[in-house]
Design a protein around this motif. Structure first.
Motif, PDB file in Angstrom:
ATOM      1  N   THR A 305     109.295  46.696  14.897  1.00 40.28           N
ATOM      2  CA  THR A 305     108.963  47.633  16.078  1.00 40.28           C
ATOM      3  C   THR A 305     109.343  49.231  15.389  1.00 40.28           C
ATOM      4  O   THR A 305     108.818  50.011  15.623  1.00 40.28           O
ATOM      5  CB  THR A 305     110.093  47.250  17.096  1.00 40.28           C
ATOM      6  OG1 THR A 305     109.788  45.878  17.356  1.00 40.28           O
ATOM      7  CG2 THR A 305     109.642  48.112  18.260  1.00 40.28           C
ATOM      8  N   MET A 306     110.607  49.280  14.845  1.00 39.35           N
ATOM      9  CA  MET A 306     111.315  50.487  14.577  1.00 39.35           C
ATOM     10  C   MET A 306     110.452  51.186  13.307  1.00 39.35           C
ATOM     11  O   MET A 306     110.171  52.391  13.338  1.00 39.35           O
ATOM     12  CB  MET A 306     112.784  50.727  14.460  1.00 39.35           C
ATOM     13  CG  MET A 306     113.460  50.143  16.025  1.00 39.35           C
ATOM     14  SD  MET A 306     112.982  51.246  17.194  1.00 39.35           S
ATOM     15  CE  MET A 306     113.622  52.977  16.922  1.00 39.35           C
ATOM     16  N   GLU A 325     108.679  45.970   2.980  1.00 35.30           N
ATOM     17  CA  GLU A 325     109.035  44.787   3.531  1.00 35.30           C
ATOM     18  C   GLU A 325     109.347  43.709   2.409  1.00 35.30           C
ATOM     19  O   GLU A 325     108.869  43.856   1.345  1.00 35.30           O
ATOM     20  CB  GLU A 325     107.834  44.277   4.389  1.00 35.30           C
ATOM     21  CG  GLU A 325     107.989  44.541   5.817  1.00 35.30           C
ATOM     22  CD  GLU A 325     108.831  43.940   6.703  1.00 35.30           C
ATOM     23  OE1 GLU A 325     109.215  42.965   6.124  1.00 35.30           O
ATOM     24  OE2 GLU A 325     109.241  44.402   7.778  1.00 35.30           O
ATOM     25  N   TYR A 369     111.025  46.642  -3.860  1.00 33.72           N
ATOM     26  CA  TYR A 369     111.883  47.868  -3.445  1.00 33.72           C
ATOM     27  C   TYR A 369     111.860  48.701  -4.695  1.00 33.72           C
ATOM     28  O   TYR A 369     112.449  50.066  -4.276  1.00 33.72           O
ATOM     29  CB  TYR A 369     113.463  46.992  -3.587  1.00 33.72           C
ATOM     30  CG  TYR A 369     113.784  46.542  -2.354  1.00 33.72           C
ATOM     31  CD1 TYR A 369     113.173  45.620  -1.253  1.00 33.72           C
ATOM     32  CD2 TYR A 369     114.963  47.052  -1.676  1.00 33.72           C
ATOM     33  CE1 TYR A 369     113.777  45.290  -0.120  1.00 33.72           C
ATOM     34  CE2 TYR A 369     115.692  46.769  -0.607  1.00 33.72           C
ATOM     35  CZ  TYR A 369     114.857  45.878   0.382  1.00 33.72           C
ATOM     36  OH  TYR A 369     115.322  45.473   1.516  1.00 33.72           O
ATOM     37  N   GLU A 384     119.254  43.688  12.894  1.00 32.94           N
ATOM     38  CA  GLU A 384     120.518  44.216  13.037  1.00 32.94           C
ATOM     39  C   GLU A 384     121.434  43.052  12.763  1.00 32.94           C
ATOM     40  O   GLU A 384     121.899  42.388  13.820  1.00 32.94           O
ATOM     41  CB  GLU A 384     120.484  44.543  14.618  1.00 32.94           C
ATOM     42  CG  GLU A 384     121.747  45.138  15.170  1.00 32.94           C
ATOM     43  CD  GLU A 384     121.843  46.628  14.539  1.00 32.94           C
ATOM     44  OE1 GLU A 384     121.273  46.794  13.855  1.00 32.94           O
ATOM     45  OE2 GLU A 384     122.754  47.292  15.487  1.00 32.94           O
ATOM     46  N   LYS A 389     121.944  43.838   6.242  1.00 35.32           N
ATOM     47  CA  LYS A 389     122.171  45.415   5.978  1.00 35.32           C
ATOM     48  C   LYS A 389     122.760  45.402   4.714  1.00 35.32           C
ATOM     49  O   LYS A 389     122.560  46.170   3.917  1.00 35.32           O
ATOM     50  CB  LYS A 389     123.119  45.902   7.214  1.00 35.32           C
ATOM     51  CG  LYS A 389     122.332  46.035   8.495  1.00 35.32           C
ATOM     52  CD  LYS A 389     121.350  46.964   8.781  1.00 35.32           C
ATOM     53  CE  LYS A 389     121.038  47.029  10.402  1.00 35.32           C
ATOM     54  NZ  LYS A 389     119.875  47.392  10.637  1.00 35.32           N
ATOM     55  N   ASN A 409     119.082  52.806  10.680  1.00 41.87           N
ATOM     56  CA  ASN A 409     118.748  52.920  11.967  1.00 41.87           C
ATOM     57  C   ASN A 409     119.724  52.275  12.882  1.00 41.87           C
ATOM     58  O   ASN A 409     119.211  51.814  14.145  1.00 41.87           O
ATOM     59  CB  ASN A 409     117.278  52.841  12.131  1.00 41.87           C
ATOM     60  CG  ASN A 409     116.580  53.091  13.636  1.00 41.87           C
ATOM     61  OD1 ASN A 409     117.023  53.913  14.257  1.00 41.87           O
ATOM     62  ND2 ASN A 409     115.921  52.152  13.842  1.00 41.87           N
ATOM     63  N   SER A 411     121.753  50.265  15.721  1.00 39.31           N
ATOM     64  CA  SER A 411     122.144  50.505  16.867  1.00 39.31           C
ATOM     65  C   SER A 411     123.492  50.413  17.202  1.00 39.31           C
ATOM     66  O   SER A 411     124.274  50.953  18.121  1.00 39.31           O
ATOM     67  CB  SER A 411     121.201  49.840  18.068  1.00 39.31           C
ATOM     68  OG  SER A 411     119.808  50.069  17.747  1.00 39.31           O
TER      69      SER A 411
HETATM   70  P1  NAD Z   1     112.454  43.991  14.119  1.00 39.84           P
HETATM   71  O1  NAD Z   1     112.693  42.849  13.998  1.00 39.84           O
HETATM   72  O2  NAD Z   1     111.133  44.373  14.938  1.00 39.84           O
HETATM   73  O3  NAD Z   1     112.003  44.579  12.721  1.00 39.84           O
HETATM   74  C1  NAD Z   1     112.751  44.484  11.440  1.00 39.84           C
HETATM   75  C2  NAD Z   1     111.926  44.093  10.345  1.00 39.84           C
HETATM   76  O4  NAD Z   1     112.613  44.154   9.073  1.00 39.84           O
HETATM   77  C3  NAD Z   1     111.090  42.981  10.304  1.00 39.84           C
HETATM   78  O5  NAD Z   1     109.768  43.288  10.003  1.00 39.84           O
HETATM   79  C4  NAD Z   1     111.647  42.042   9.022  1.00 39.84           C
HETATM   80  O6  NAD Z   1     110.612  41.358   8.356  1.00 39.84           O
HETATM   81  C5  NAD Z   1     112.185  43.353   8.209  1.00 39.84           C
HETATM   82  N1  NAD Z   1     113.096  42.883   7.132  1.00 39.84           N
HETATM   83  C6  NAD Z   1     114.414  42.045   7.497  1.00 39.84           C
HETATM   84  N2  NAD Z   1     115.031  41.899   6.436  1.00 39.84           N
HETATM   85  C7  NAD Z   1     114.419  42.857   5.294  1.00 39.84           C
HETATM   86  C8  NAD Z   1     114.751  43.233   4.187  1.00 39.84           C
HETATM   87  N3  NAD Z   1     115.822  42.670   3.304  1.00 39.84           N
HETATM   88  N4  NAD Z   1     114.015  44.221   3.505  1.00 39.84           N
HETATM   89  C9  NAD Z   1     113.021  44.663   4.197  1.00 39.84           C
HETATM   90  N5  NAD Z   1     112.490  44.186   5.497  1.00 39.84           N
HETATM   91  C10 NAD Z   1     113.374  43.363   5.978  1.00 39.84           C
HETATM   92  O7  NAD Z   1     113.674  44.861  14.383  1.00 39.84           O
HETATM   93  P2  NAD Z   1     113.705  46.477  15.090  1.00 39.84           P
HETATM   94  O8  NAD Z   1     113.444  46.462  16.712  1.00 39.84           O
HETATM   95  O9  NAD Z   1     112.797  47.264  14.507  1.00 39.84           O
HETATM   96  O10 NAD Z   1     115.083  47.045  14.753  1.00 39.84           O
HETATM   97  C11 NAD Z   1     115.337  47.424  13.489  1.00 39.84           C
HETATM   98  C12 NAD Z   1     116.554  48.130  13.592  1.00 39.84           C
HETATM   99  O11 NAD Z   1     116.543  49.182  14.363  1.00 39.84           O
HETATM  100  C13 NAD Z   1     117.824  47.463  14.025  1.00 39.84           C
HETATM  101  O12 NAD Z   1     119.010  47.785  13.193  1.00 39.84           O
HETATM  102  C14 NAD Z   1     117.847  47.850  15.164  1.00 39.84           C
HETATM  103  O13 NAD Z   1     119.333  47.667  15.981  1.00 39.84           O
HETATM  104  C15 NAD Z   1     117.576  49.092  15.242  1.00 39.84           C
HETATM  105  N6  NAD Z   1     116.965  49.871  16.478  1.00 39.84           N
HETATM  106  C16 NAD Z   1     116.196  49.213  17.226  1.00 39.84           C
HETATM  107  C17 NAD Z   1     115.646  49.679  18.583  1.00 39.84           C
HETATM  108  C18 NAD Z   1     114.591  49.024  19.294  1.00 39.84           C
HETATM  109  O14 NAD Z   1     114.410  49.581  20.504  1.00 39.84           O
HETATM  110  N7  NAD Z   1     113.984  47.984  18.985  1.00 39.84           N
HETATM  111  C19 NAD Z   1     116.232  51.050  18.792  1.00 39.84           C
HETATM  112  C20 NAD Z   1     116.840  51.682  17.838  1.00 39.84           C
HETATM  113  C21 NAD Z   1     117.313  51.226  16.770  1.00 39.84           C
END
Ligand code: NAD
Length: 696
Positions: A305-306, A325, A369, A384, A389, A409, A411
């Motif tokens: 998503t982000m 990814e 990477y 998260e 991380k 990023n 939260s």
């Molecule tokens: P998400 O689950 O939609 O996306 C995470 C993506 O990361 C997935 O596509 C996954 O395949 C990929 N991934 C996982 N491990 C990986 C790795 N080792 N290397 C590369 N890619 C990898 O999550 P999101 O909602 O996009 O959230 C991502 C981050 O942003 C989190 O830390 C979250 O706390 C933060 N965040 C989210 C929001 C929100 O509203 N969704 C807002 C602000 C911050």
């Protein structure tokens, strides 16, 4: 010298020179009047040209003189404009770059105007809850007609001069050398022995639509789009007064409206927000001379998503991105989603197809990477989860080039811990985007214990480039925005348990001006997110008082819009929230089971409990130094959480109500069934005792 005077072959050239945008400060206003007098007295001078040095004709009032005696010292702008109009020699304004606010009003006082085609023309005062107070509402309609003047003055939007070429605003609109053209034009009119026209004397151009209909349409539009704001309506009244009662009466009416608007809470709040946004760029220990790093290419890790939205932010600003990814399907899905978002923008007419293609082409998907090795900045947006991380940052540490900025990023996770996964903690920073990242203006820049000033300055500069409003936050759970919203949602849930319904709470706060109430917002974001956070909190702080009702909702699988049911019901495929009988029964049964007495909550209590929960937590955040200043908190809420702009943000709003009032209300809330959740923040208590304010 804020106005330079030169004579060129019979023409006096007055060049405004008050960087950065030739603001019309006191010395500049004096300089213009003195220049006009000098030119009038010299028989060798036949005409006057006024232009601006550097990056603007004039951006309007000098904001550094706001609220100082200089702002109201004669000659005021109205006097300067009268001086131009009454000058016996022709005055020609040569506009380029920017002619806004008082700058445009000044030009409207000249006898003739020429403009570079790209000049941005605007009267943006309405954005500060004001109207143009130096004749703009009277002269602009006489130059461009009521219909277009209404649009420009009530919205404040800038229009390029080339779009006004068919009006009486300009004698000529040129593609280059506007000054040369203006000097030639001035020599020509200077040689004529005729009277020179003023907009004051010009009749309003008549359009095809009767103006009564235009005024009515403008009022309806303002009521819809700038709800509750007095300024756009006053703008319309002033234009109408000029048509009905004549120029002089219109001018007096405009002046009265201006004085009345300056004193309104809405204008105070909007002006606060304007200065707050500027103040947010000032960071302790990071001087304006701090060097910044060039950021030419960016890596984004995670295409969820982000990550998708973040990649788009950079591509939209022309910065190439590699999007990495670990899983091919996730990468493919993420990339396809970005493509679809761009196609959606094309379909909505917001973007040309070739622009969308160019932006998409700037985002290179990758499963390696190693492709991040050349990036100047890498933004991590993976799950998260601390272990994930850790794994990512250890890899980034090994492969990122020296000097690359590593941003997370996250939260809720501890940025200092994340920085500790690398051997370059000074290069690690938080970039907390909000969802959807390509749309939301707010960016919280999280300063870790070791983040270097250079990295912070670089990220703040980059934020401007990608069109974000950046606010620096210290490290804590939730940073500024989410940490405060948690308290607000906690109160919303308590109030349900005490007798309110989701729709009552939402309606009360939406009537106050919030874009969306807490329950509609939760349904949109997904109720499971809060559930996960509450489960973690229950482990970390077993004694915390919290409302169990939201857990019960989640146990039913009512996660919100995505499951077709949350705090509200949703018809299949619809976003329209319908009150839910099931939720109502669930809430009342839960309250009975928990022995919570039921009562009718008044809207005022609902609004105040929600707002003061934000304010009280904001006070804690200030006390801890997580936010550097109250206005930073206001900016977070105005740009990221739909706080009504005309209320200036939670801390400004509290200041306006009086902090003793806020404190006393909290003391009263302590006596209610969930009173144990309240503790007056020490800073609030201190300021309330001293009769002080959070802001200034
Ligand atoms: P998400 O689950 O939609 O996306 C995470 C993506 O990361 C997935 O596509 C996954 O395949 C990929 N991934 C996982 N491990 C990986 C790795 N080792 N290397 C590369 N890619 C990898 O999550 P999101 O909602 O996009 O959230 C991502 C981050 O942003 C989190 O830390 C979250 O706390 C933060 N965040 C989210 C929001 C929100 O509203 N969704 C807002 C602000 C911050």
């Amino acid at each position: 010298m804020s106005v330079e005077y030169t004579e060129l072959d019979g023409v006096a050239l007055l060049t405004l020179n008050n960087p950065p945008v030739n603001g019309l400060g006191h010395a500049t206003r004096q300089g213009i009047v003195a220049g006009v007098r000098r030119a009038e007295e010299n028989p060798a001078v036949r005409a006057i040209v006024i232009t601006g040095a550097g990056r603007a004709f004039s951006g309007g009032a000098d904001i550094t003189e706001f609220n100082t005696p200089k702002a109201v010292a004669e000659p005021m702008l109205g006097t300067v404009i009268s001086t131009l109009e009454q000058c016996r020699k022709p005055v020609v304004a040569a506009l380029h770059s920017v002619a806004m606010g008082g700058g445009l009003e000044l030009a409207l006082g000249a006898h003739y105007r020429l403009a570079d085609a790209a000049t941005q023309i605007a009267l943006p005062e309405v954005k500060l809850g004001l109207l143009p107070g130096a004749g703009g509402t009277q002269r602009l309609p006489r130059a461009i007609g009521v219909e277009r003047a209404l649009r420009m003055i009530t919205t404040g939007v800038a229009v390029p001069a080339r779009q006004l070429v068919d009006t009486a605003l300009f004698e000529h609109v040129v593609d280059q050398d506007v000054l040369g053209a203006a000097l030639a034009f001035a020599r020509d009119v200077g040689a004529r022995n005729t009277a020179h026209p003023t907009l004051r004397e010009r009749a309003l151009p008549t359009g095809s639509t009767p103006s009564a209909a235009l005024y009515q349409a403008a009022r309806e539009h303002a009521a819809r789009t700038m709800k509750g704001q007095p300024a756009p309506l006053k703008c319309i009244d002033a234009i109408e007064s000029g048509e009905r009662d004549g120029f002089e009466a219109g001018l007096r009416f405009e002046r009265d409206c201006f004085m009345a608007l300056v004193a309104t809470p809405e204008s105070r709040a909007l002006r606060h927000a304007f200065f707050a946004e500027r103040a947010a760029g000032k960071i302790a220990g990071v001087g304006t001379d701090t060097p910044t790093r060039d950021i030419r290419t960016v890596g984004v890790v995670g295409a969820g998503t982000m990550g998708r939205g973040i990649a788009m932010c950079f591509a939209n600003a022309g910065v190439p991105v590699v999007l990495v990814e670990t899983r091919a399907d996730a990468l493919q899905q993420g990339h396809a989603a970005i493509d679809q978002l761009y196609r959606g923008q094309v379909a909505a007419g917001k973007l040309a197809t070739d622009q969308a293609d160019r932006r998409l082409a700037l985002i290179r998907p990758s499963l390696a990477y190693a492709d991040l090795a050349q990036a100047d900045l890498i933004v991590e947006a993976v799950f998260e989860d601390a272990t994930v991380k850790q794994n990512v940052f250890e890899q980034l540490d090994t492969l990122a080039k020296p000097g690359a900025i590593l941003a997370s990023n996250t939260s809720t996770l501890d940025l200092n811990q994340i920085a500790g996964y690398t051997r370059r903690a000074a290069d690690v920073v938080g970039m907390h985007f909000f969802s959807p990242a390509h749309v939301m203006k707010l960016l919280e820049v999280v300063r870790g214990a070791q983040t270097s000033p250079e990295v912070l300055a670089s990220v703040m500069k980059l934020a401007r480039k990608i069109g974000k409003t950046a606010v620096v936050s210290g490290v804590c759970d939730g940073f500024i925005g989410n940490r405060m919203i948690e308290q607000y949602i906690r109160q919303a849930l308590f109030m349900l348990e005490e007798g309110a319904t989701p729709q009552q709470v939402d309606q009360a706060i939406e009537a106050y001006g919030f874009a969306m109430g807490p329950f509609r917002m939760s349904d949109l974001a997904g109720n499971d997110i809060g559930w996960a956070i509450r489960k973690r909190r229950a482990r970390e702080q077993p004694d915390l008082v919290y409302a169990k009702i939201a857990d019960k909702l989640c146990e039913l699988g009512r996660f919100g819009q995505k499951t077709g049911a949350g705090w509200y019901d949703y018809a299949p495929g619809q976003r329209q929230a319908q009150p839910s009988a099931e939720v109502e029964a669930l809430v009342r049964a839960h309250a009975a089971q928990s022995g919570i007495p039921q009562r009718k909550l008044e809207d005022q209590e609902i609004v105040e409990r929600l707002l003061f929960a934000l304010v009280n937590e904001g006070a804690e955040i200030l006390e801890e130094g997580i936010a550097a200043r109250a206005s930073d908190i206001d900016i977070v809420y105005l740009t990221g959480y739909g706080y009504p702009v005309s209320r200036g943000g939670p801390m400004f709003d509290a200041d306006a109500r009086g902090l003793a009032y806020v404190r006393d209300a909290i003391l009263f809330f302590q006596t209610l069934p969930h009173g144990a959740a309240w503790r007056v923040a020490p800073r609030l208590a201190r300021l309330a005792d001293a009769g002080g304010h959070f802001n200034g």
